[in-house]
Design an enzyme around this catalytic site. Structure first.
Site, PDB file in Angstrom:
ATOM      1  N   ASP A  68      -0.780-130.637  48.050  1.00  0.00           N
ATOM      2  CA  ASP A  68      -1.175-129.743  49.141  1.00  0.00           C
ATOM      3  C   ASP A  68      -0.355-128.465  49.000  1.00  0.00           C
ATOM      4  O   ASP A  68       0.870-128.523  48.921  1.00  0.00           O
ATOM      5  CB  ASP A  68      -0.894-130.386  50.507  1.00  0.00           C
ATOM      6  N   ASP A 116     -13.585-136.130  55.137  1.00  0.00           N
ATOM      7  CA  ASP A 116     -12.568-136.781  55.973  1.00  0.00           C
ATOM      8  C   ASP A 116     -13.317-137.549  57.037  1.00  0.00           C
ATOM      9  O   ASP A 116     -14.134-136.982  57.759  1.00  0.00           O
ATOM     10  CB  ASP A 116     -11.687-135.741  56.677  1.00  0.00           C
TER      11      ASP A 116
END
Lengths: 197, 251
Positions: free
Chosen positions: B11, B130
């Site tokens: 990330d 997600d």
């Protein structure tokens, strides 16, 4: 060493250029026919869809020139597929350098094949120092059938040609530029091939 | 034989690697280019970079980072986060990314999947999803998992496959950050009902979790962050353990 990567608008050629840079070679991106003819070595890349890539080759006249090149030429992925007779993808007539057809994997397997698979039955100078069953990175939905010009095979659903060679023309289905140390070895071998230009 | 892939995920915020636990509480985990190079040498099969920068300046930094990674790393990598147009993808691919991952932008405008697949080929279009299991149903969430949609995970995954996605990166929000294992039941269902590769994400804590997601979850690849970034699991050890369990891996 004058190394040209044919830039005809198909796919990500930056990775190939960077891979050669890591080997100390500054590859030139070009679609200029005269420049390509005078290169010591030529890379014919390609990512994307066969019929639109062929269209771009025809528009630039490269479809006529590539089969006449005398120096070592390496087709990568779709580049290799376009060097064959015919592709089921968009019913595309190819450059006819390799006498083989490109077929689609069936839905018995996940399509595209994506990831690392082994190459076997290695037959050419291109694979010097690359061991049998070495892993290479592949991303593709279409494949070349095994044929007399096959210099490596891979198995996914069926055994197929992972690399092809005829005279000064080489083609690999996998991405040597993304295949770690083994891929780098193959690119080094290509650079070391004799040039009869 | 095609091998199962191990994918460390980095990330990225303003050019640095961070890892969210349950999508909050960011911890610094180092320079992405150095990490990427190390992972390639240690046997990672692919890398994923997710840009979580909120600013334009952060996005520019991301493009510079992609270029540096492409220069130095000899394995494929995917870039995701904040991608919403063909032009965004064009820039990333020209900077050397191999694939892009889109998430919220595909939900907001599903045609984007078709456009990207047509222009760049479906092999470079990863659709990240997600989802959270609520009252037994897997609900797709937007914006880093903060906003529920009315989409069902399996319906949405099939739709993006039909639109040209080359791969699905499924993150279970129930599992993410828990280190209690991947959402293998949902993964197996995705893998059976779809005909494109499925990447498992969310929940990696132990070697056994990876074994389970490849065997029970039928995943084609497994993605994890902190277990790799903080050295809790070494990739080579992981692959040797998977091999012992007859799971095909590249060693």
């Amino acid at each position: 060493m004058k190394l040209i990567i044919i830039d005809y608008g198909a796919g990500n050629i930056k990775s190939i250029q960077f891979a050669f840079k890591r080997l100390g070679i500054d590859a030139i991106l070009s679609n200029n026919i005269d420049e390509i003819k005078t290169a010591d070595k030529v890379i014919f890349p390609g990512v994307g869809e066969a019929s639109s890539a062929m269209k771009m080759l025809r528009e630039s006249g490269l479809d006529k020139i590539i089969p006449t090149l005398k120096q070592p030429v390496l087709g990568i992925c779709l580049g290799m597929q376009l060097m064959c007779n015919f592709s089921e993808e968009g019913n595309t007539k190819g450059l006819g350098i390799f006498d083989v057809e490109i077929k689609r994997f069936s839905n018995a397997v996940k399509v595209p094949q994506m990831g690392w698979n082994t190459v076997s039955n290695l037959k050419s100078d291109l694979f010097t120092g690359v061991k049998e069953k070495e892993f290479m990175y592949l991303v593709h939905s279409f494949y070349a059938e095994n044929c007399k010009e096959s210099i490596a095979t891979t198995t996914y659903e069926t055994s197929y040609a992972a690399a092809l060679q005829k005279d000064n023309f080489y083609g690999v289905q996998f991405h040597p530029e993304k295949s770690s140390v083994a891929g780098e070895q193959l690119l080094k071998n290509f650079l070391a091939l004799k040039t009869d230009n | 034989m095609l091998t199962k892939r191990i994918i460390p995920c980095l990330d990225i915020k303003n050019g640095r690697t961070v890892k969210g636990v349950n999508f909050v509480n960011l911890i610094d985990a180092g320079d992405p280019v150095i990490l990427a190079k190390q992972y390639a040498e240690l046997g990672a099969d692919e890398l994923v970079f997710l840009d979580i920068s909120a600013t334009l300046e952060g996005r520019k930094t991301m493009l510079e980072m992609v270029l540096k990674v492409a220069e130095q790393v000899n394995i494929p990598f995917t870039v995701g986060g904040g991608i919403s147009s063909v032009a965004d993808v064009d820039l990333l691919l020209k900077s050397g990314a191999d694939k892009v991952s889109i998430n919220s932008s595909a939900i907001k405008r599903p045609e984007l999947v078709n456009e990207l697949a047509e222009k760049f080929g479906n092999q470079c279009v990863v659709v990240a999803i997600d989802a959270k299991q609520i009252n037994g149903e897997w609900i797709v969430h937007l914006a880093g998992g903060t906003i529920p949609t009315n989409l069902n995970l399996f319906d949405w995954a099939k739709e993006v496959e039909a639109r040209g996605a080359g791969e699905i990166l499924f993150t279970s929000m129930n599992n993410d950050g828990t280190k209690a294992g991947f959402a293998n039941e949902a993964l197996a269902k995705l893998s059976t009902e779809l005909n494109i590769p499925i990447i498992a994400s969310g929940g990696a804590g132990t070697v056994q979790h990876f074994v389970d997601t490849f065997k029970m979850g039928k995943s084609d690849a497994a993605l994890a962050a902190s277990v790799f970034h903080f050295g809790e699991i070494a990739i080579l050890d992981l692959k040797q353990a998977l091999k012992k369990h007859t799971i095909p891996v590249r060693i």
